[in-house]
Design an enzyme around this catalytic site. Sequence first.
Site, PDB file in Angstrom:
ATOM      1  N   VAL A 143       9.349 -13.842 -19.804  1.00 18.56           N
ATOM      2  CA  VAL A 143       9.236 -14.981 -18.614  1.00 18.56           C
ATOM      3  C   VAL A 143       9.229 -14.230 -17.807  1.00 18.56           C
ATOM      4  O   VAL A 143      10.554 -13.913 -17.570  1.00 18.56           O
ATOM      5  CB  VAL A 143      10.333 -16.329 -19.633  1.00 18.56           C
ATOM      6  CG1 VAL A 143      10.708 -16.843 -17.748  1.00 18.56           C
ATOM      7  CG2 VAL A 143       9.970 -16.582 -20.593  1.00 18.56           C
ATOM      8  N   PRO A 144       8.552 -14.083 -16.474  1.00 18.78           N
ATOM      9  CA  PRO A 144       8.392 -12.592 -15.730  1.00 18.78           C
ATOM     10  C   PRO A 144       9.402 -13.239 -14.399  1.00 18.78           C
ATOM     11  O   PRO A 144       8.806 -13.179 -13.083  1.00 18.78           O
ATOM     12  CB  PRO A 144       7.188 -12.951 -15.650  1.00 18.78           C
ATOM     13  CG  PRO A 144       6.326 -13.954 -16.051  1.00 18.78           C
ATOM     14  CD  PRO A 144       7.016 -15.329 -16.888  1.00 18.78           C
ATOM     15  N   CYS A 145      10.787 -13.220 -14.366  1.00 17.89           N
ATOM     16  CA  CYS A 145      11.297 -13.418 -13.013  1.00 17.89           C
ATOM     17  C   CYS A 145      11.035 -12.726 -12.112  1.00 17.89           C
ATOM     18  O   CYS A 145      12.134 -12.560 -11.489  1.00 17.89           O
ATOM     19  CB  CYS A 145      13.061 -14.124 -14.137  1.00 17.89           C
ATOM     20  SG  CYS A 145      13.789 -12.252 -14.898  1.00 17.89           S
ATOM     21  N   HIS A 146      10.824 -11.520 -13.174  1.00 21.15           N
ATOM     22  CA  HIS A 146      10.567 -10.294 -11.284  1.00 21.15           C
ATOM     23  C   HIS A 146       9.032 -10.663 -11.079  1.00 21.15           C
ATOM     24  O   HIS A 146       9.276  -9.913  -9.703  1.00 21.15           O
ATOM     25  CB  HIS A 146      10.385  -8.840 -12.269  1.00 21.15           C
ATOM     26  CG  HIS A 146       8.925  -9.912 -13.892  1.00 21.15           C
ATOM     27  ND1 HIS A 146       8.877  -9.405 -14.206  1.00 21.15           N
ATOM     28  CD2 HIS A 146       7.518  -8.443 -12.923  1.00 21.15           C
ATOM     29  CE1 HIS A 146       7.436  -9.503 -14.993  1.00 21.15           C
ATOM     30  NE2 HIS A 146       7.106  -8.860 -14.073  1.00 21.15           N
ATOM     31  N   ARG A 147       8.747 -11.608 -10.855  1.00 22.25           N
ATOM     32  CA  ARG A 147       7.546 -11.986  -9.929  1.00 22.25           C
ATOM     33  C   ARG A 147       7.917 -12.731  -8.637  1.00 22.25           C
ATOM     34  O   ARG A 147       7.244 -13.724  -8.683  1.00 22.25           O
ATOM     35  CB  ARG A 147       6.380 -12.593 -11.357  1.00 22.25           C
ATOM     36  CG  ARG A 147       6.013 -11.802 -12.016  1.00 22.25           C
ATOM     37  CD  ARG A 147       4.620 -12.357 -12.439  1.00 22.25           C
ATOM     38  NE  ARG A 147       4.282 -11.113 -13.948  1.00 22.25           N
ATOM     39  CZ  ARG A 147       4.264 -12.043 -14.960  1.00 22.25           C
ATOM     40  NH1 ARG A 147       3.996 -13.115 -15.352  1.00 22.25           N
ATOM     41  NH2 ARG A 147       3.670 -10.972 -15.866  1.00 22.25           N
TER      42      ARG A 147
END
Length: 321
Positions: free
Chosen positions: A217-221
Amino acid sequence: MTSKPSVCQAIEEALLATAIGDADSATAARVETHTRACAPCLEDFGRYRAIDRAVGVWREAPAPAEESARAHLASRLADLRRRTLVYRIFPSPLGPILIARSEEGVSCVEYLTGGSDFAHSRLSRLEGVEALPDGAEVEVFYRELLEYVEGRRTRLEWPLDLRLARSPFHRAVLQATAAVPYGVVTSYGGIAAEVGAPRAVRAVAQALRHNPVPIVVPCHRIIGTTGDLTGYAGNRLGLKERLLAIEGVRTERGAHAPHVARQTLYHYDRNDQRQYCLPTCGSIARRPIGRVTLLASRETAARLDLVPCSDCRPDLHPISH
């Protein structure tokens, strides 16, 4: 997850009954014969035994008289399944990483900062969870994670179990974030709009601060509307920069925090023609991130079925890096 063979499904209740000491001798013998030849069922048997020892009070609380033995076993099995997460800790270029799964999917991806053993994980402190070391299926996720970190994979299509989400709103934020593709950057405000709560920007940021499954779940994006990276994994902004760099998103040093280098990224402001632009096209670079989506490359735009702007022509004038 892969479904069990029919012979394994048929023996599952007997497996549990034997593990918790409720089976007769014939059933126990049948389980012993089966587990000698079936490694997955042998792992399940060991898992059930370990959990039963941890919650041994069950043995002292017999099922109500009106409840059938079969229903009682089914109830215990369902409870074990709900509670059980199996995990493994792996070395990685990002540091030690714990990956845990339930029968439904991956439920925890955790960067271990205090050490590489389970005692240093948040998972070890969660109530209502029986976390047990395991291997086979988690190993597959680890290999795919390494491929992503090494730039050889752009999608992690893992089944997810968001049981560790703190609320329905938190779950909705995680689901919206999971839909943000590789090489794409949007803002907390953009996610807030996606979940139907455009004013809940801070609540979105707080939900992602407690993301139980980072990377997949790419919260870095997800960044601030001005381009600042803001927090990640306990303020490990260097790690956020590194993940973005893997996907081709450049960052630069700002006065207060690192931020994305907008001049190196393609821009998309939703339009009927689905055209994406160069950052020099009109006023698009001055519009807030969230309204505008940032794209790492023309290939990223093509994967989203976007077409080049007919005015700035990013297809003829690509951004040079």
